[in-house]
Design an enzyme around this catalytic site. Structure first.
Site, PDB file in Angstrom:
ATOM      1  N   SER A 159       0.813  -1.207   0.000  1.00 17.30           N
ATOM      2  CA  SER A 159       0.000   0.000   0.000  1.00 17.30           C
ATOM      3  C   SER A 159       0.857   1.273   0.000  1.00 17.30           C
ATOM      4  O   SER A 159       1.708   1.423  -0.865  1.00 17.30           O
ATOM      5  CB  SER A 159      -0.953  -0.053   1.192  1.00 17.30           C
ATOM      6  OG  SER A 159      -2.051   0.749   0.924  1.00 17.30           O
ATOM      7  N   TRP A 206     -10.174   0.463  -4.885  1.00 15.79           N
ATOM      8  CA  TRP A 206      -9.602   1.767  -4.531  1.00 15.79           C
ATOM      9  C   TRP A 206      -8.192   1.916  -5.123  1.00 15.79           C
ATOM     10  O   TRP A 206      -7.774   2.987  -5.528  1.00 15.79           O
ATOM     11  CB  TRP A 206      -9.569   1.857  -2.997  1.00 15.79           C
ATOM     12  CG  TRP A 206      -9.108   3.133  -2.367  1.00 15.79           C
ATOM     13  CD1 TRP A 206      -8.055   3.262  -1.507  1.00 15.79           C
ATOM     14  CD2 TRP A 206      -9.697   4.433  -2.475  1.00 15.79           C
ATOM     15  NE1 TRP A 206      -7.951   4.561  -1.084  1.00 15.79           N
ATOM     16  CE2 TRP A 206      -8.950   5.303  -1.665  1.00 15.79           C
ATOM     17  CE3 TRP A 206     -10.783   4.948  -3.190  1.00 15.79           C
ATOM     18  CZ2 TRP A 206      -9.233   6.671  -1.538  1.00 15.79           C
ATOM     19  CZ3 TRP A 206     -11.072   6.307  -3.070  1.00 15.79           C
ATOM     20  CH2 TRP A 206     -10.304   7.140  -2.252  1.00 15.79           C
ATOM     21  N   HIS A 215      -7.701  -5.584   0.217  1.00 16.73           N
ATOM     22  CA  HIS A 215      -6.453  -4.838   0.387  1.00 16.73           C
ATOM     23  C   HIS A 215      -5.703  -5.397   1.606  1.00 16.73           C
ATOM     24  O   HIS A 215      -6.128  -5.181   2.740  1.00 16.73           O
ATOM     25  CB  HIS A 215      -6.858  -3.386   0.630  1.00 16.73           C
ATOM     26  CG  HIS A 215      -5.733  -2.423   0.682  1.00 16.73           C
ATOM     27  ND1 HIS A 215      -5.003  -2.089  -0.441  1.00 16.73           N
ATOM     28  CD2 HIS A 215      -5.205  -1.700   1.704  1.00 16.73           C
ATOM     29  CE1 HIS A 215      -4.084  -1.206  -0.098  1.00 16.73           C
ATOM     30  NE2 HIS A 215      -4.178  -0.947   1.196  1.00 16.73           N
ATOM     31  N   LYS A 262       4.191   2.187  -2.457  1.00 17.85           N
ATOM     32  CA  LYS A 262       4.577   3.402  -3.188  1.00 17.85           C
ATOM     33  C   LYS A 262       6.027   3.741  -2.837  1.00 17.85           C
ATOM     34  O   LYS A 262       6.863   4.026  -3.702  1.00 17.85           O
ATOM     35  CB  LYS A 262       3.669   4.583  -2.791  1.00 17.85           C
ATOM     36  CG  LYS A 262       2.158   4.310  -2.869  1.00 17.85           C
ATOM     37  CD  LYS A 262       1.352   5.546  -2.452  1.00 17.85           C
ATOM     38  CE  LYS A 262      -0.010   5.301  -1.822  1.00 17.85           C
ATOM     39  NZ  LYS A 262      -1.038   4.640  -2.543  1.00 17.85           N
TER      40      LYS A 262
HETATM   41  C1  GTR Z   1      -5.316   4.561   1.990  1.00 19.48           C
HETATM   42  C2  GTR Z   1      -4.777   5.369   0.852  1.00 19.48           C
HETATM   43  C3  GTR Z   1      -4.094   4.481  -0.148  1.00 19.48           C
HETATM   44  C4  GTR Z   1      -3.236   3.412   0.494  1.00 19.48           C
HETATM   45  C5  GTR Z   1      -3.737   2.917   1.834  1.00 19.48           C
HETATM   46  C6  GTR Z   1      -2.737   2.212   2.742  1.00 19.48           C
HETATM   47  O1  GTR Z   1      -5.980   5.317   2.939  1.00 19.48           O
HETATM   48  O2  GTR Z   1      -5.840   6.056   0.261  1.00 19.48           O
HETATM   49  O3  GTR Z   1      -3.367   5.259  -1.069  1.00 19.48           O
HETATM   50  O4  GTR Z   1      -1.922   3.813   0.573  1.00 19.48           O
HETATM   51  O5  GTR Z   1      -4.244   3.925   2.606  1.00 19.48           O
HETATM   52  O6  GTR Z   1      -1.581   2.601   2.841  1.00 19.48           O
HETATM   53  O7  GTR Z   1      -3.172   1.264   3.409  1.00 19.48           O
END
Ligand code: GTR
Length: 414
Positions: free
Chosen positions: A253, A344, A394, A257
């Site tokens: 996540s 998402w 996720h 990045k």
């Molecule tokens: C969310 C965000 C994502 C992702 C995620 C995470 O809130 O919108 O870009 O990075 O967090 O890190 O779990």
């Protein structure tokens, strides 16, 4: 401080509320083909490895630094490493764990971060290493009570706080499996490098540097996290048990990045793994599907450099897209993974970006991903560039780790 820590931790769980306004309709995705990464800003096409490495690659690194992640300072801060605890019988005797305190010094200030390494006890020679941040502190990855709290969590006064519970994210770290397969794991809490909240800069490592504190291209959290992974690699490289040529960086996540940006800049990472990294990670920004540049820069103003917010609701004017970040990993191995229910993060956008690196890999005579058709769930493609989409949400699961280890086995000829 306790309130700040709680607020910062809450941001980790606020995805569903934000997800409501996002576009999830493929018919509304703007028609475009990802730009050929081999075409330079002046319109010229690079045709050789030399031209790519001398001209286009540095150009892309510069653009991404200026417009998205901020410029990483060239100057160094003084970094020391102190072994604070060693346990030769960790993970039921499978591994030796080492806990090492990193101290960063600069501009009259000091920061601390604590890494933990699990080194397979059964090993012949040096072992390959997975390097990756954890979200919730070193104590969250396994229930082992000898693990010290990461400095960020150490400051929490209420020792009964639920965030200090051990092992709460152990499902994301199948340590026994990884060690059994002959890999070492080195992890650290990302909050030690930059506390993940809008006003986290002053407590981060950033003020330790004299440069890049101001302006539209100043570095922020993602840049700092990427920098921190390289400091972990500095330590790993010097360890007698580690194979310094077999380093894989893994991030989930927001850490996906950061892992991609670290992998783009630091060529010691021979394998770069992005798990569900989404917007600002592996997903193409110009699709504006799921989380968008506008949403992410408003929700997390401290992640990217300020210049990136110019592209909010204006993605088509970006002079690059995320496949060009991924292409900077070439000729090293790249793995992009998505989850079916993680809309998402735009699984299709993640796949298409991984696919669009193919011309750069081809320049090196290597096979990226050939087809623009997404593979079905649980059918990984593993060439020099790999991709899978798994069922579920996720997260980082055993399934993901199994694929990453299979991929690394091939990469490192295990
Ligand atoms: C969310 C965000 C994502 C992702 C995620 C995470 O809130 O919108 O870009 O990075 O967090 O890190 O779990």
């Amino acid at each position: 401080m306790r309130i700040l820590v709680t607020v910062a931790l809450l941001t980790l769980f606020c995805v569903p509320a934000m997800a409501q306004e996002a576009n999830y309709d493929e018919a509304k995705v703007p028609a475009f083909t990802p730009a050929d990464p081999l075409v330079c800003a002046d319109g010229k096409h690079v045709n050789t490895i030399k031209e790519w490495e001398r001209k286009r690659r540095p150009e892309l690194l510069g653009l991404l630094a200026e417009q998205e992640y901020g410029r990483t300072p060239k100057g160094r801060v003084k970094t020391s490493y102190e072994l604070v605890q060693e346990n030769p019988q960790a993970l039921g005797g499978l591994a030796t764990s080492q806990q090492v305190m990193l101290t960063f010094k600069g501009q009259g200030q000091e920061r601390k971060a604590l890494l933990i390494a699990f080194i397979p006890n059964q090993r012949k020679g040096r072992v390959p290493v997975f390097i990756g941040y954890n979200f919730m502190g070193n104590h969250s990855i396994t229930s082992d009570s000898t693990i010290l709290y990461s400095p960020y969590f150490e400051q929490i006064a209420d020792k009964e706080s639920p965030v200090l519970k051990r092992g709460i994210q152990s499902s994301r770290w199948p340590l026994e499996d990884i060690v059994r397969r002959g890999y070492a794991v080195v992890t650290m809490c990302y909050q030690d490098i930059f506390p993940d909240r809008a006003d986290g800069t002053s407590e981060s490592i950033i003020p330790l540097f004299p440069e890049n504190q101001d302006g539209d291209s100043r570095w922020q959290a993602l840049g700092a996290w990427a920098w921190g992974s390289s400091r972990i690699a500095d330590w790993v490289q010097r360890q007698p048990w580690a194979n310094a040529r077999q380093l894989a960086i893994i991030g989930h996540s927001r850490q996906g990045k950061a892992a991609l940006w670290a992998g783009a800049q630091d060529e010691r990472f021979q394998v770069v793994i992005s798990n569900n990294s989404g917007c600002g990670g592996a997903a193409l920004s110009k699709r504006a599907y799921g989380e968008t540049v506008g949403r992410i820069t408003r929700s997390f103003p401290h992640w990217f450099c300020p210049a990136f917010s110019r592209y909010a609701e204006n993605e088509q004017t970006l002079p690059f897209d995320q496949h060009e970040l991924l292409a900077l990993i070439a000729p090293r191995r790249l793995y992009v993974a998505s989850a079916e229910e993680d809309r998402w993060a735009d699984p299709r956008g993640e796949f298409l970006a991984a696919q669009a690196t193919a011309p750069v890999y081809a320049l090196y005579g290597l096979k990226g991903i050939e087809s623009i058709d997404m593979p079905p769930v649980h059918q990984p493609i593993q060439n020099q560039v790999a991709y899978h989409i798994r069922a579920g949400k996720h997260d980082v699961t055993d399934y993901d780790w199994q694929q990453y280890m299979d991929f690394c086995d091939k990469a490192f000829e295990k």
